[in-house]
Motif scaffolding. Structure first.
Motif, PDB file in Angstrom:
ATOM      1  N   TRP A  23       0.820  -1.219   0.000  1.00  0.00           N
ATOM      2  CA  TRP A  23       0.000   0.000   0.000  1.00  0.00           C
ATOM      3  C   TRP A  23       0.848   1.260   0.000  1.00  0.00           C
ATOM      4  O   TRP A  23       0.626   2.193  -0.774  1.00  0.00           O
ATOM      5  CB  TRP A  23      -0.930  -0.022   1.209  1.00  0.00           C
ATOM      6  CG  TRP A  23      -1.772   1.204   1.365  1.00  0.00           C
ATOM      7  CD1 TRP A  23      -1.459   2.331   2.062  1.00  0.00           C
ATOM      8  CD2 TRP A  23      -3.063   1.452   0.791  1.00  0.00           C
ATOM      9  NE1 TRP A  23      -2.472   3.255   1.971  1.00  0.00           N
ATOM     10  CE2 TRP A  23      -3.457   2.736   1.194  1.00  0.00           C
ATOM     11  CE3 TRP A  23      -3.910   0.706  -0.024  1.00  0.00           C
ATOM     12  CZ2 TRP A  23      -4.674   3.282   0.809  1.00  0.00           C
ATOM     13  CZ3 TRP A  23      -5.125   1.257  -0.395  1.00  0.00           C
ATOM     14  CH2 TRP A  23      -5.495   2.537   0.028  1.00  0.00           C
ATOM     15  N   TRP A  53       1.570   5.067  -3.848  1.00  0.00           N
ATOM     16  CA  TRP A  53       1.165   6.465  -3.939  1.00  0.00           C
ATOM     17  C   TRP A  53       2.365   7.398  -3.939  1.00  0.00           C
ATOM     18  O   TRP A  53       3.417   7.114  -3.361  1.00  0.00           O
ATOM     19  CB  TRP A  53       0.243   6.824  -2.761  1.00  0.00           C
ATOM     20  CG  TRP A  53      -0.861   5.834  -2.608  1.00  0.00           C
ATOM     21  CD1 TRP A  53      -0.926   4.788  -1.734  1.00  0.00           C
ATOM     22  CD2 TRP A  53      -2.049   5.755  -3.405  1.00  0.00           C
ATOM     23  NE1 TRP A  53      -2.070   4.079  -1.934  1.00  0.00           N
ATOM     24  CE2 TRP A  53      -2.779   4.639  -2.935  1.00  0.00           C
ATOM     25  CE3 TRP A  53      -2.570   6.526  -4.445  1.00  0.00           C
ATOM     26  CZ2 TRP A  53      -4.003   4.281  -3.491  1.00  0.00           C
ATOM     27  CZ3 TRP A  53      -3.778   6.169  -5.001  1.00  0.00           C
ATOM     28  CH2 TRP A  53      -4.482   5.062  -4.519  1.00  0.00           C
ATOM     29  N   PRO A  75     -10.402   4.766  11.087  1.00  0.00           N
ATOM     30  CA  PRO A  75      -9.626   4.787   9.844  1.00  0.00           C
ATOM     31  C   PRO A  75     -10.441   4.438   8.607  1.00  0.00           C
ATOM     32  O   PRO A  75     -10.244   5.018   7.540  1.00  0.00           O
ATOM     33  CB  PRO A  75      -8.529   3.741  10.100  1.00  0.00           C
ATOM     34  CG  PRO A  75      -8.378   3.711  11.576  1.00  0.00           C
ATOM     35  CD  PRO A  75      -9.740   3.957  12.134  1.00  0.00           C
ATOM     36  N   ARG A  76     -11.380   3.488   8.728  1.00  0.00           N
ATOM     37  CA  ARG A  76     -12.190   3.117   7.569  1.00  0.00           C
ATOM     38  C   ARG A  76     -13.003   4.299   7.066  1.00  0.00           C
ATOM     39  O   ARG A  76     -13.166   4.470   5.848  1.00  0.00           O
ATOM     40  CB  ARG A  76     -13.122   1.958   7.938  1.00  0.00           C
ATOM     41  CG  ARG A  76     -14.025   1.511   6.786  1.00  0.00           C
ATOM     42  CD  ARG A  76     -14.839   0.285   7.174  1.00  0.00           C
ATOM     43  NE  ARG A  76     -15.727  -0.125   6.098  1.00  0.00           N
ATOM     44  CZ  ARG A  76     -16.954   0.346   5.927  1.00  0.00           C
ATOM     45  NH1 ARG A  76     -17.447   1.241   6.780  1.00  0.00           N
ATOM     46  NH2 ARG A  76     -17.703  -0.078   4.929  1.00  0.00           N
ATOM     47  N   GLU A 106     -10.623   6.458   5.052  1.00  0.00           N
ATOM     48  CA  GLU A 106     -10.223   5.815   3.803  1.00  0.00           C
ATOM     49  C   GLU A 106     -11.356   5.825   2.779  1.00  0.00           C
ATOM     50  O   GLU A 106     -11.117   6.035   1.580  1.00  0.00           O
ATOM     51  CB  GLU A 106      -9.767   4.385   4.082  1.00  0.00           C
ATOM     52  CG  GLU A 106      -8.437   4.313   4.827  1.00  0.00           C
ATOM     53  CD  GLU A 106      -8.106   2.909   5.285  1.00  0.00           C
ATOM     54  OE1 GLU A 106      -8.955   2.006   5.074  1.00  0.00           O
ATOM     55  OE2 GLU A 106      -7.019   2.715   5.848  1.00  0.00           O
ATOM     56  N   CYS A 107     -12.592   5.596   3.245  1.00  0.00           N
ATOM     57  CA  CYS A 107     -13.731   5.604   2.315  1.00  0.00           C
ATOM     58  C   CYS A 107     -13.918   6.983   1.682  1.00  0.00           C
ATOM     59  O   CYS A 107     -14.184   7.108   0.483  1.00  0.00           O
ATOM     60  CB  CYS A 107     -15.005   5.179   3.041  1.00  0.00           C
ATOM     61  SG  CYS A 107     -15.085   3.416   3.423  1.00  0.00           S
ATOM     62  N   TRP A 166     -11.558   9.250   1.281  1.00  0.00           N
ATOM     63  CA  TRP A 166     -10.413   9.474   0.387  1.00  0.00           C
ATOM     64  C   TRP A 166     -10.595   8.731  -0.937  1.00  0.00           C
ATOM     65  O   TRP A 166     -10.326   9.274  -2.018  1.00  0.00           O
ATOM     66  CB  TRP A 166      -9.134   9.034   1.087  1.00  0.00           C
ATOM     67  CG  TRP A 166      -7.904   9.172   0.256  1.00  0.00           C
ATOM     68  CD1 TRP A 166      -7.204  10.317  -0.018  1.00  0.00           C
ATOM     69  CD2 TRP A 166      -7.222   8.106  -0.415  1.00  0.00           C
ATOM     70  NE1 TRP A 166      -6.125  10.019  -0.823  1.00  0.00           N
ATOM     71  CE2 TRP A 166      -6.110   8.692  -1.071  1.00  0.00           C
ATOM     72  CE3 TRP A 166      -7.432   6.742  -0.510  1.00  0.00           C
ATOM     73  CZ2 TRP A 166      -5.227   7.936  -1.816  1.00  0.00           C
ATOM     74  CZ3 TRP A 166      -6.547   5.988  -1.260  1.00  0.00           C
ATOM     75  CH2 TRP A 166      -5.458   6.587  -1.901  1.00  0.00           C
ATOM     76  N   LEU A 167     -11.078   7.483  -0.871  1.00  0.00           N
ATOM     77  CA  LEU A 167     -11.297   6.716  -2.089  1.00  0.00           C
ATOM     78  C   LEU A 167     -12.391   7.341  -2.952  1.00  0.00           C
ATOM     79  O   LEU A 167     -12.294   7.366  -4.186  1.00  0.00           O
ATOM     80  CB  LEU A 167     -11.663   5.278  -1.736  1.00  0.00           C
ATOM     81  CG  LEU A 167     -10.502   4.406  -1.217  1.00  0.00           C
ATOM     82  CD1 LEU A 167     -11.037   3.085  -0.683  1.00  0.00           C
ATOM     83  CD2 LEU A 167      -9.476   4.164  -2.310  1.00  0.00           C
ATOM     84  N   ARG A 173      -4.016   7.858   9.700  1.00  0.00           N
ATOM     85  CA  ARG A 173      -4.342   7.511   8.314  1.00  0.00           C
ATOM     86  C   ARG A 173      -4.617   8.769   7.499  1.00  0.00           C
ATOM     87  O   ARG A 173      -4.216   8.880   6.333  1.00  0.00           O
ATOM     88  CB  ARG A 173      -5.583   6.609   8.288  1.00  0.00           C
ATOM     89  CG  ARG A 173      -5.704   5.818   7.030  1.00  0.00           C
ATOM     90  CD  ARG A 173      -4.754   4.628   7.069  1.00  0.00           C
ATOM     91  NE  ARG A 173      -4.577   4.046   5.740  1.00  0.00           N
ATOM     92  CZ  ARG A 173      -3.518   4.260   4.994  1.00  0.00           C
ATOM     93  NH1 ARG A 173      -2.554   5.069   5.398  1.00  0.00           N
ATOM     94  NH2 ARG A 173      -3.387   3.668   3.831  1.00  0.00           N
ATOM     95  N   LEU A 224      -2.748  10.065   4.057  1.00  0.00           N
ATOM     96  CA  LEU A 224      -3.493  10.199   2.801  1.00  0.00           C
ATOM     97  C   LEU A 224      -3.730  11.648   2.394  1.00  0.00           C
ATOM     98  O   LEU A 224      -4.241  11.912   1.309  1.00  0.00           O
ATOM     99  CB  LEU A 224      -4.855   9.483   2.929  1.00  0.00           C
ATOM    100  CG  LEU A 224      -4.795   7.967   3.116  1.00  0.00           C
ATOM    101  CD1 LEU A 224      -6.196   7.415   3.342  1.00  0.00           C
ATOM    102  CD2 LEU A 224      -4.146   7.288   1.915  1.00  0.00           C
TER     103      LEU A 224
END
Length: 227
Positions: free
Chosen positions: A49, A53, A163-164, A167-168, A170-171, A195, A199
């Protein structure tokens, strides 16, 4: 640095010409990695991971964001990692054009979840974002907002963001080629903050006066410069 680069597959020795892909910064300017003509393409044996990036600096506004590291698929089945010139983190970003001073932000007192969404929308407008609306894609928790060049998540619950959640968001922003920002009433757990720092996600806490407070460097930078 060149915008295109000849590459040779280390597995089958086939020649390729790779052209650097640009990405739209939240300010609207294109951002592209600088290719390194002095290095060779290498095969990607497995995915890690942190190696997927790159942190790139927008020459127009100075914003630093993470974008996918360039790759090229060879017909032989080998995935090639394109060599890029890493940015010097000590190098100061290009100066952004001068802006007129913004008036003071006028908050709204938060009593309900709707008030929290209103406060975040007003803050985004104060930062310079336009066309603010409910996002088409609903986030796993909270309420999504969208503006030109940005997606935001507002979490009015009493549970700190995890964190999820970060991340969601950001995605989703990556999918829409947009910037992002997270607004939480209950704050963030330590892993979520770590996180977000990795990111490049700005994190804000909504206090009960309705004034978003930056809680990481990315949020500080966004609050300072605006859109």
């Amino acid at each position: 640095m060149p915008r295109s680069l000849p590459l040779r597959c280390p597995a089958c020795r086939r020649e390729h010409l790779y052209a650097a892909q640009s990405y739209p910064c939240a300010c609207g300017a294109p951002v592209a990695p600088a290719l390194d003509p002095g290095a060779h393409a290498v095969a990607v044996p497995h995915r890690i991971w942190e190696e997927e990036w790159l942190t790139l600096c927008c020459a127009a506004c100075g914003r630093r964001s993470q974008w996918p590291r360039p790759e090229l698929g060879c017909p032989c089945g080998t995935v090639l990692r394109v060599p890029v010139a890493e940015e010097d983190p000590a190098r100061p970003p290009a100066a952004a054009p001068a802006r007129a001073a913004r008036p003071a932000f006028q908050p709204v007192t938060i009593r309900t979840a709707r008030d929290a969404v209103t406060a975040a929308a007003l803050y985004l407008r104060w930062l310079g974002y336009r066309g603010i609306r409910r996002a088409d894609q609903r986030p796993p928790s909270g309420i999504g907002l969208a503006a030109r060049g940005l997606v935001a998540q507002v979490d009015p619950t009493v549970r700190p963001a995890c964190p999820r959640d970060v991340e969601c968001l950001w995605l989703t922003a990556m999918t829409e080629s947009a910037g992002c920002a997270y607004f939480s009433l209950a704050g963030y757990d330590p892993e979520a903050r770590t996180r977000a720092d990795a990111l490049g996600v700005p994190l804000f806490v909504l206090d009960l006066t309705g004034t978003p407070q930056p809680v990481n460097d990315h949020a500080d930078a966004l609050a300072h410069r605006g859109r």
